[in-house]
Structure formats: structure tokens, C-alpha cells
Write a protein that holds these residues in place. Structure first.
Motif, PDB file in Angstrom:
ATOM      1  N   ASP A  11       0.955  -1.070  -0.058  1.00  0.00           N
ATOM      2  CA  ASP A  11       0.024  -0.164   0.027  1.00  0.00           C
ATOM      3  C   ASP A  11       0.930   1.216  -0.039  1.00  0.00           C
ATOM      4  OD1 ASP A  11      -2.532  -1.432   0.235  1.00  0.00           O
ATOM      5  OD2 ASP A  11      -1.855  -1.819   2.377  1.00  0.00           O
ATOM      6  N   THR A  12       1.798   0.977   0.655  1.00  0.00           N
ATOM      7  CA  THR A  12       2.762   2.296   0.828  1.00  0.00           C
ATOM      8  C   THR A  12       4.444   2.205   0.871  1.00  0.00           C
ATOM      9  OG1 THR A  12       1.101   3.446   2.016  1.00  0.00           O
ATOM     10  CG2 THR A  12       2.949   4.615   1.831  1.00  0.00           C
ATOM     11  N   VAL A  13       5.213   2.788   0.244  1.00  0.00           N
ATOM     12  CA  VAL A  13       6.554   2.512   0.116  1.00  0.00           C
ATOM     13  C   VAL A  13       7.111   3.964   0.797  1.00  0.00           C
ATOM     14  CG1 VAL A  13       8.691   2.249  -1.098  1.00  0.00           C
ATOM     15  CG2 VAL A  13       6.704   1.004  -1.703  1.00  0.00           C
ATOM     16  N   VAL A  14       7.894   3.765   2.061  1.00  0.00           N
ATOM     17  CA  VAL A  14       8.286   4.865   2.643  1.00  0.00           C
ATOM     18  C   VAL A  14       9.754   4.590   2.931  1.00  0.00           C
ATOM     19  CG1 VAL A  14       8.110   6.443   4.776  1.00  0.00           C
ATOM     20  CG2 VAL A  14       6.071   5.029   3.909  1.00  0.00           C
ATOM     21  N   PRO A  15      10.710   5.424   2.286  1.00  0.00           N
ATOM     22  CA  PRO A  15      12.258   5.623   2.479  1.00  0.00           C
ATOM     23  C   PRO A  15      12.284   6.351   3.653  1.00  0.00           C
ATOM     24  CG  PRO A  15      11.773   6.242   0.232  1.00  0.00           C
ATOM     25  CD  PRO A  15      10.324   6.307   0.674  1.00  0.00           C
ATOM     26  N   ARG A  16      13.257   5.935   4.610  1.00  0.00           N
ATOM     27  CA  ARG A  16      13.629   6.514   6.116  1.00  0.00           C
ATOM     28  C   ARG A  16      14.746   7.000   5.901  1.00  0.00           C
ATOM     29  NH1 ARG A  16      10.428   4.160  10.379  1.00  0.00           N
ATOM     30  NH2 ARG A  16      12.532   4.183  11.499  1.00  0.00           N
ATOM     31  N   ARG A  18      -0.018   5.802  -8.979  1.00  0.00           N
ATOM     32  CA  ARG A  18      -0.044   4.717  -8.070  1.00  0.00           C
ATOM     33  C   ARG A  18      -0.010   5.164  -6.550  1.00  0.00           C
ATOM     34  NH1 ARG A  18      -0.108   0.188 -11.790  1.00  0.00           N
ATOM     35  NH2 ARG A  18       0.301  -1.044  -9.909  1.00  0.00           N
ATOM     36  N   PRO A  19      -0.957   4.840  -5.910  1.00  0.00           N
ATOM     37  CA  PRO A  19      -1.193   5.062  -4.403  1.00  0.00           C
ATOM     38  C   PRO A  19      -0.069   4.658  -3.686  1.00  0.00           C
ATOM     39  CG  PRO A  19      -3.211   4.396  -5.417  1.00  0.00           C
ATOM     40  CD  PRO A  19      -2.341   3.961  -6.338  1.00  0.00           C
ATOM     41  N   GLU A  20       0.477   3.634  -3.847  1.00  0.00           N
ATOM     42  CA  GLU A  20       1.818   2.989  -3.206  1.00  0.00           C
ATOM     43  C   GLU A  20       2.677   3.694  -3.223  1.00  0.00           C
ATOM     44  OE1 GLU A  20       1.321   0.170  -6.727  1.00  0.00           O
ATOM     45  OE2 GLU A  20      -0.071   1.820  -5.661  1.00  0.00           O
ATOM     46  N   PHE A  21       2.934   4.518  -4.381  1.00  0.00           N
ATOM     47  CA  PHE A  21       4.402   5.437  -4.511  1.00  0.00           C
ATOM     48  C   PHE A  21       4.045   6.967  -3.954  1.00  0.00           C
ATOM     49  CE2 PHE A  21       4.829   2.351  -7.838  1.00  0.00           C
ATOM     50  CZ  PHE A  21       5.826   1.268  -6.997  1.00  0.00           C
ATOM     51  N   SER A  22       2.823   7.142  -3.313  1.00  0.00           N
ATOM     52  CA  SER A  22       2.602   8.625  -3.362  1.00  0.00           C
ATOM     53  C   SER A  22       3.645   9.296  -2.264  1.00  0.00           C
ATOM     54  CB  SER A  22       1.274   8.645  -2.315  1.00  0.00           C
ATOM     55  OG  SER A  22       1.281   8.052  -1.053  1.00  0.00           O
ATOM     56  N   VAL A  23       4.264   8.807  -1.556  1.00  0.00           N
ATOM     57  CA  VAL A  23       5.154   9.252  -0.810  1.00  0.00           C
ATOM     58  C   VAL A  23       6.408   9.812  -1.506  1.00  0.00           C
ATOM     59  CG1 VAL A  23       6.993   8.775   1.181  1.00  0.00           C
ATOM     60  CG2 VAL A  23       4.380   8.338   1.357  1.00  0.00           C
ATOM     61  N   ILE A  24       7.010   8.881  -2.447  1.00  0.00           N
ATOM     62  CA  ILE A  24       8.298   9.072  -3.340  1.00  0.00           C
ATOM     63  C   ILE A  24       7.838   9.675  -4.629  1.00  0.00           C
ATOM     64  CG2 ILE A  24       9.354   7.078  -2.312  1.00  0.00           C
ATOM     65  CD1 ILE A  24       9.078   5.379  -4.651  1.00  0.00           C
ATOM     66  N   ALA A  25       6.712   9.565  -5.087  1.00  0.00           N
ATOM     67  CA  ALA A  25       6.600  10.203  -6.501  1.00  0.00           C
ATOM     68  C   ALA A  25       6.751  11.697  -6.540  1.00  0.00           C
ATOM     69  CB  ALA A  25       5.019  10.107  -6.875  1.00  0.00           C
ATOM     70  N   PRO A  26       6.625  12.358  -5.795  1.00  0.00           N
ATOM     71  CA  PRO A  26       7.101  13.944  -6.179  1.00  0.00           C
ATOM     72  C   PRO A  26       8.537  14.232  -6.177  1.00  0.00           C
ATOM     73  CG  PRO A  26       5.326  13.938  -4.445  1.00  0.00           C
ATOM     74  CD  PRO A  26       5.820  12.554  -4.434  1.00  0.00           C
ATOM     75  N   GLN A  27       9.155  13.135  -5.208  1.00  0.00           N
ATOM     76  CA  GLN A  27      10.682  13.415  -4.972  1.00  0.00           C
ATOM     77  C   GLN A  27      11.546  12.558  -5.992  1.00  0.00           C
ATOM     78  OE1 GLN A  27      11.120  15.014  -2.586  1.00  0.00           O
ATOM     79  NE2 GLN A  27       9.156  15.121  -1.641  1.00  0.00           N
ATOM     80  N   ILE A  28      11.091  11.962  -6.880  1.00  0.00           N
ATOM     81  CA  ILE A  28      11.865  11.222  -8.011  1.00  0.00           C
ATOM     82  C   ILE A  28      12.454  12.164  -9.030  1.00  0.00           C
ATOM     83  CG2 ILE A  28      11.821   9.198  -9.776  1.00  0.00           C
ATOM     84  CD1 ILE A  28      10.094   7.920  -7.641  1.00  0.00           C
ATOM     85  N   ARG A  29      13.664  12.059  -9.210  1.00  0.00           N
ATOM     86  CA  ARG A  29      14.182  12.863 -10.429  1.00  0.00           C
ATOM     87  C   ARG A  29      13.831  12.077 -11.783  1.00  0.00           C
ATOM     88  NH1 ARG A  29      20.388  14.468 -10.561  1.00  0.00           N
ATOM     89  NH2 ARG A  29      20.677  12.684 -11.699  1.00  0.00           N
ATOM     90  N   LEU A  30      13.208  12.720 -12.679  1.00  0.00           N
ATOM     91  CA  LEU A  30      12.713  12.349 -14.213  1.00  0.00           C
ATOM     92  C   LEU A  30      13.755  12.810 -15.113  1.00  0.00           C
ATOM     93  CD1 LEU A  30       8.805  12.601 -13.687  1.00  0.00           C
ATOM     94  CD2 LEU A  30      10.380  10.838 -13.048  1.00  0.00           C
TER      95      LEU A  30
END
Length: 497
Positions: free
Chosen positions: A160-165, A371-383
């Protein structure tokens, strides 16, 4: 029969014999390596060395590689056991398009290839007679691959969620048959397939259409509901042909393929580019060459397989309309006496089509935000679009949306320091193609990609724990000599005495 003929055409030996040979090969290669990563705990629970999201071909190859390197890896897949990936669910081709001799996820082990698995059961003559690998037989092979390598897979686990710490861990929150579950891992691999970092690519005209009147080719669907209906298929790629054929075989009254291009592509440029030089050299190419290669293949498009196309054209009620882009679609109440419900009036450059259902074979998009599971990291990923401006005439939405990955398929931060731990998440699926080439999702080079991923993760894990490993080195005390292997010589006689 001569000795040579007998050697080339052995009787089927059966899977038990093949599995015994594989065990012997692994023993001769001293695989798997002994576990060497220092164990960690979090809140009293073990921390995984690596968590892999997705148990399809890429996830299995990654898991096997890590296991052989002595690294603990566990796969989490939302599907029931044996139904990971698209092969036995949403894929509708009769056979794979890849040549049968490709070794796929075998990782350099002859006894682990599809060919070895096939010949063990059906013999060399059957292999020689085989044209392409049947789709469901490929799924059977992957099920065997998982079983024979004893890979650790947790099915019906939905992440459901991936959260890097910031503490060197990645937290996974998931739904399981036993309830909510939190898993901590040092590294996470996304082996989520063609659409696993986005979803279906839908044309603008589909946005306002009633959902019961259309489906994407990747949707789970019982095609028997199309019996007696006038079906339109948008596209001319492999999935379009597979969808059209499945609809025809399910009893569709007619299938009209609405093809935007003036001609269906005939040359598979992607196949023409495949060689070890590109497999191992793509990552090191300048950005301009990476983009140029991938954009050229995208713009030329991959043609549908010949067999898939013939599967459609053998039906008299199948019609191919090239140069037929859709301009607009209207929904009308059906006036035929034998049918009730809505129909689609599809306006195209070739005229009006009255259809009962539309199948969109329009591919996939890269969109982490979908993808809801990537909501935490999506805005942070360099494209790639965050740092690369393509040359004039080479604009490409898919490439612009692709993640800009590091040497071990790791995500990189758009803003340095904004998402500590993001680089602990590795993208081992199709959107990695621009950064690394097609080594993370397609059959031809999946073993090369898995080895690059596994060896890279092994290096990172060692580097992070180098002080612990050095302390272990200092404490290492297993003697190789015991002091009784020789007798000290007496002092030499002194001159003049």
C-alpha cells in the motif's frame, strides 16, 4: 540410429533428472553463497536485506540472483500463487514473440533454461518442432523456476505504501490475508512490470466515455461478453492483435481495427538493436545517444508478431483500417430491434463506425503519481525531463517521464536531501529502459539486468557495513597452519669454529 543421432535426440529425462542436474550445477559453482550480510532488527523484528515488490519474471530473476550472492530477499506479490505477472491473467497472445532459444532468466545456468525444462518433459524432437513458446507454458516454466530455486515469495500481499527513511531502512506497509503488515528492508526492488509505475495510457476521447462501453487491453476481462457485438480495436501493436483475435474467437459479430498510422509497422527495430555491446554499454552512453536510440525505437514502433496478425486476418469479419485516427466519439441509444443499450458512433478520418464496444490497445504510461503506493516518493523522484532537454524533433513523453536512475537502478532525488533513503529503492522494470537499456523487463537480457542489480546491491550492502566486516576480519581466527607442520632448523655453524 547413429551414436551422434542418439546424442542429439535423447528421450525425455523428466523434471526430476533435470532438477538433480541443476542441484549438481549449483553445487559445482558453490551456489548459493553463504549469508554474509549482518542481521538487523527493528522493534524486535528482523529487517530484510532486500524486499522485492512483484513476483513475475523480473522479480524471480532478481530474487534468484540475490540468493546466489548470499543476500536474503523476499518477494511480495498481490496475486495468488502461480498467477504472478500477466501470462495467465491479462495476456492474450497464443505464444511469446521472443525466439524460443533465448535463455531468459536462467542466469547462465543451462539446466535452468526454458529449453532444458521443455526437453526434459517432451524431448529434443519436440523442441525442434516447436515454433514459439506457448504463453501458458511459459507461465508453467516460471512456476517451476520459483519452486526449483526455492525462492521466498509471499503471495496475496498488496503493498500500500513505500516509505524511505533516513535511518537506512525502507518501510513497506501492506495488506495481507492476515491483516495489515509492516515490513522493514534495507533495500527495495520494484519489479512491477510494464505498467507497474503508472498504468494504462488512455487517449483523450476515452475520458468521458461510459466505462461499460470500453476496456483497455490490459484490463482483466471475460471476452465472452463481446459475443454478437460490433467491436472496435484502437491500435495495431501486439496487444491490439491479441485483443482483436480474442474478441473474434469469443464470437464478436465483427472487429474493426482503427489504426492511426498509414501503414502497420513491419520492422522490429528493437530486435535489430539487440547485442551484448548495447546490453552492457547502454548505461555508459552519453545522454544524447541514450535518448536518440530509445526515441528512434519508440517512433518506429514495434510491429505486431506475424502469427498474431494472421490470427486476426483469418477471420472474415475482421477489418483493418489504416490511416484511420479517431476524431470524436458520440454515445447513442441503439435503435436495432434485437439490441438494447448504448452504441458508439466513432468518427474517424475514414468515416463513421457504429460500434457496441471499444478495446483500447494504446499502451502504458509512466506516472508514479497514478499509483497510490508510491505517493510518498512520486514527487521526489528525478525524471529525465528534470535535467535533459531533447533535441528538436525528438520530443517523447514516455522518455521524458522516465526515472533518471543511478548505476544500480536506484532512484535519485529531484531535490538533494529532500527524501533521505530514496536511493534505497531500485527500479527494476520497464521504465528503467532509458537509463539502463531493456534489461529489466524483456526476456532477451533479463539475466544480465538481474546480475547488474544483484551485484550492485551486494556492493552497496558491503560498503554500508564495512566497519562491521573489518571488525569480523580482525576477529577471524580460523588457522590454516597449526605450528606442527615443520621443525625449526638449528642455527647455522659459525665460520672458524
Amino acid at each position: 540410429m547413429s551414436t551422434t543421432e542418439s546424442t542429439l535426440s535423447p528421450a525425455p529425462s523428466g523434471l526430476p533428472a533435470l532438477e538433480a542436474r541443476l542441484r549438481q550445477d549449483l553445487a559445482w559453482l558453490d551456489l548459493p553463497a553463504k549469508p554474509w550480510v549482518p542481521p538487523r532488527q527493528f522493534d524486535g523484528a528482523p529487517v530484510l536485506d532486500v524486499a522485492i515488490i512483484g513476483g513475475g519474471m523480473a522479480g524471480l530473476a532478481a530474487s534468484a540472483t540475490l540468493k546466489h550472492l548470499g543476500i536474503q530477499a523476499r518477494i511480495f506479490d498481490r496475486a495468488p500463487a502461480g498467477f504472478e505477472g500477466p501470462w495467465a491473467t491479462t495476456a492474450r497472445m497464443e505464444t511469446l514473440r521472443s525466439p524460443k532459444q533465448l535463455t531468459g532468466p536462467a542466469l547462465g545456468l543451462p539446466a535452468l533454461t526454458f529449453r532444458a525444462w521443455y526437453e526434459a518433459q517432451f524431448g529434443t524432437a519436440a523442441w525442434d518442432a516447436l515454433d514459439k513458446i506457448p504463453r501458458l507454458q511459459w507461465m508453467d516454466y516460471l512456476r517451476w523456476y520459483r519452486q526449483v530455486l526455492d525462492l521466498d515469495v509471499a503471495n496475496e500481499h498488496t503493498v500500500d505504501t513505500v516509505v524511505p527513511r533516513a535511518d537506512g531502512l525502507v518501510e513497506l506497509r501492506m495488506t495481507t490475508p492476515a491483516g495489515p503488515l509492516r515490513v522493514m528492508a534495507r533495500r527495495v526492488v520494484l519489479a512491477t512490470g510494464r505498467d507497474g509505475l503508472g498504468g494504462a495510457l488512455l487517449p483523450a476521447f476515452a475520458q468521458d466515455l461510459p466505462r461499460h462501453l470500453w476496456a483497455h487491453s490490459s484490463d482483466p476481462m471475460d471476452y465472452r461478453v463481446l459475443r454478437g457485438k460490433r467491436v472496435g480495436v484502437v491500435g495495431a501493436g501486439a496487444s491490439a492483435m491479441d485483443s482483436a483475435a480474442t474478441a473474434l474467437e469469443a464470437g464478436a459479430a465483427s472487429v474493426d481495427l482503427l489504426i492511426r498510422r498509414a501503414e502497420i509497422p513491419r520492422i522490429n527495430k528493437s530486435k535489430g538493436s539487440g547485442n551484448p555491446g548495447l546490453t552492457h554499454g547502454h548505461y555508459g552512453l552519453p545522454d544524447q545517444w541514450k535518448w536518440r536510440l530509445r526515441h528512434y525505437i519508440n517512433s518506429e514502433q514495434v510491429p505486431p508478431p506475424r502469427g498474431s496478425t494472421l490470427r486476426v486476418s483469418r477471420h472474415d469479419n475482421a477489418r483493418f483500417h489504416v490511416g484511420c485516427p479517431i476524431e470524436r466519439i458520440e454515445v447513442h441509444s441503439d435503435v436495432r430491434s434485437d439490441v438494447s443499450g448504448d452504441t458508439l458512433h466513432v468518427h474517424t478520418a475514414k468515416g463513421l463506425f457504429e460500434l457496441d464496444f471499444l478495446l483500447l490497445s494504446t499502451g502504458f504510461r509512466v506516472d508514479f503519481g497514478a499509483r497510490p503506493e508510491f505517493s510518498v516518493i512520486a514527487p521526489q523522484i528525478r525524471l529525465w525531463r528534470d535535467r535533459f532537454q531533447p533535441p528538436a524533433g525528438q520530443d517523447d513523453q514516455e522518455l521524458s517521464d522516465s526515472p533518471d536512475l543511478g548505476p544500480v537502478f536506484e532512484f535519485q532525488e529531484k531535490t538533494p536531501g529532500a527524501c533521505p533513503g530514496l536511493s534505497r529503492v531500485h527500479c527494476f522494470c520497464y521504465p528503467a529502459a532509458l537509463s539502463h537499456g531493456t534489461i529489466s523487463g524483456d526476456i532477451p537480457a533479463i539475466s544480465d539486468g538481474a546480475r547488474r542489480l544483484g551485484q550492485g546491491i551486494a556492493a552497496l550492502l558491503y560498503q554500508e557495513d564495512v566497519e562491521t566486516h573489518f571488525a569480523a576480519l580482525q576477529a577471524y581466527a580460523e588457522p590454516e597452519l597449526y605450528g606442527d607442520e615443520w621443525t625449526p632448523a638449528p642455527p647455522p655453524a659459525q665460520p672458524g669454529r
